[in-house]
Design an enzyme around this catalytic site. Structure first.
Site: not given
Ligand code: GDD
Length: 331
Positions: A127, A129, A150
């Site tokens: 990832s 991340e 994670y």
């Molecule tokens: N989930 C979520 N919910 N994220 C939020 C929110 C909310 O209400 N508000 C703001 N965010 C911001 C998070 O703080 C983060 O910076 C960004 O939106 C993206 O969050 P996510 O959609 O939860 O994805 P992620 O980037 O943390 O992780 C995803 O992508 C990775 C690949 O880079 C996941 O799918 C991981 O499993 C994957 O590895």
């Protein structure tokens, strides 16, 4: 001869796109499924593809005997390891569980492979991340600086995958995938949370959308395109790691603006900040440099950011319309 693939995490967004892709290429596909008390909830993404060449097997990446048994029986040519506790925010609350599933799950898979099918090609879902706060754009040489339980677990799994390649000469690869979304995305991730809210707000069923960090920038692509990249990586003659992303970043705020506009709404009237959604440490800026994948694999994303947002909004509006129609028939 017909190829056999084994997919962990088959019921997730990526697993479902990958299973469809491999079936379309003539593979026999075996998917590992965790037992759940409501099976229909865990297999909704697979409903369209239940067919002869597609087999679900109960097992768990925290249960080595189940992995050994399935891999021994299937003797796959290709193994795609996608199973994980994949919610970054939740990983702060269930850190040990995340390390066990997302980190040690990969070790268990590799040990099982080494024991019963060492010649199988192995794909690890790494990832972006893992890069955390390393300067953008990130490529295969960018140092890791994980910012969540994670990401720490994914970094462990990534290094373990490299180590099995170097120590045992196994064909193991990691795809370092940047965020990838679709109408099949889980509702806990920010993109789907937004597009569901747009549909509900437009239908008068929800007043506000509460979000955390609106400034975070991500490189969002379409999950179907990324399943293609996974497959391409295992068709290479040499096992190598690849960064997969679009090379374009947008903020959560940009995503909101576009999604609400798609439904003719002004996002500023509906989006509110709720600190409960802020993470103890977040990742501010991820954007891929996917040039290696473009040059060596010939991989390129097909769907643009605008198309992706429009498609997710369209799909959530349609889902809600069907749901409301069903409810009205019940009355
Ligand atoms: N989930 C979520 N919910 N994220 C939020 C929110 C909310 O209400 N508000 C703001 N965010 C911001 C998070 O703080 C983060 O910076 C960004 O939106 C993206 O969050 P996510 O959609 O939860 O994805 P992620 O980037 O943390 O992780 C995803 O992508 C990775 C690949 O880079 C996941 O799918 C991981 O499993 C994957 O590895």
């Amino acid at each position: 001869m017909q190829k056999r693939a084994f997919i962990t995490g088959v019921s997730g967004q990526d697993g479902s796109y990958l299973a469809e892709l491999l079936l379309s290429k003539g593979y026999e596909v075996h998917g590992l499924l965790r037992r759940s008390s409501s099976p229909q909830h865990s297999t909704w993404r697979l409903e369209g593809i239940l067919q002869d060449r597609f087999k679900l097997r109960y097992g768990d990446v925290t249960d080595s005997p189940s992995l050994l048994r399935h891999l021994e029986e299937v003797q796959p040519d290709e193994v795609y390891h996608l199973a994980a506790q994949s919610d970054v925010g939740v990983s702060f609350r269930v850190a040990e569980h995340t390390a066990n599933v997302t980190g040690l799950g990969t070790l268990r898979m590799l040990e099982a492979l080494r024991a019963v099918c060492p010649g199988a090609k192995f794909y690890q879902a790494s990832s972006s991340e893992m890069f955390g706060v390393s300067s953008p754009p990130q490529n295969e040489n960018t140092p890791f600086h994980p910012r969540s339980p994670y990401a720490c677990a994914k970094a462990y799994a990534h290094h373990t995958t490299v180590n099995y390649r170097e120590a045992y000469g196994m064909f193991t690869t990691s795809g370092i995938l940047f965020n990838h979304e679709s109408p099949r995305r889980g509702e806990n991730f920010v993109t789907r949370k937004i597009t569901r809210a747009v549909a509900a707000i437009q239908a008068g069923l929800q007043e506000y959308l509460y979000l955390g960090n609106l400034d975070a920038r991500r490189d969002w692509g379409f999950a179907g395109d990324y399943a293609e990249a996974m497959w391409m990586m295992l068709q290479s003659s040499e096992p190598e790691d690849f960064v997969i992303g679009t090379g374009e970043a947008h903020s959560v705020r940009d995503f909101c603006e576009l999604a609400f506009t798609e439904a003719g709404l002004d996002w500023q009237n509906y989006v509110r900040h709720d600190p409960a959604h802020d993470r103890p440490s977040d990742v501010d800026y991820l954007v891929a440099d996917p040039s290696k994948a473009q040059q060596k694999l010939g991989w390129k994303p097909q769907m643009s950011f605008g198309e992706l947002v429009a498609e997710m909004v369209r799909s959530d509006r349609e889902r809600l319309r069907r749901f409301l129609e069903n409810e009205s028939h019940k009355k």
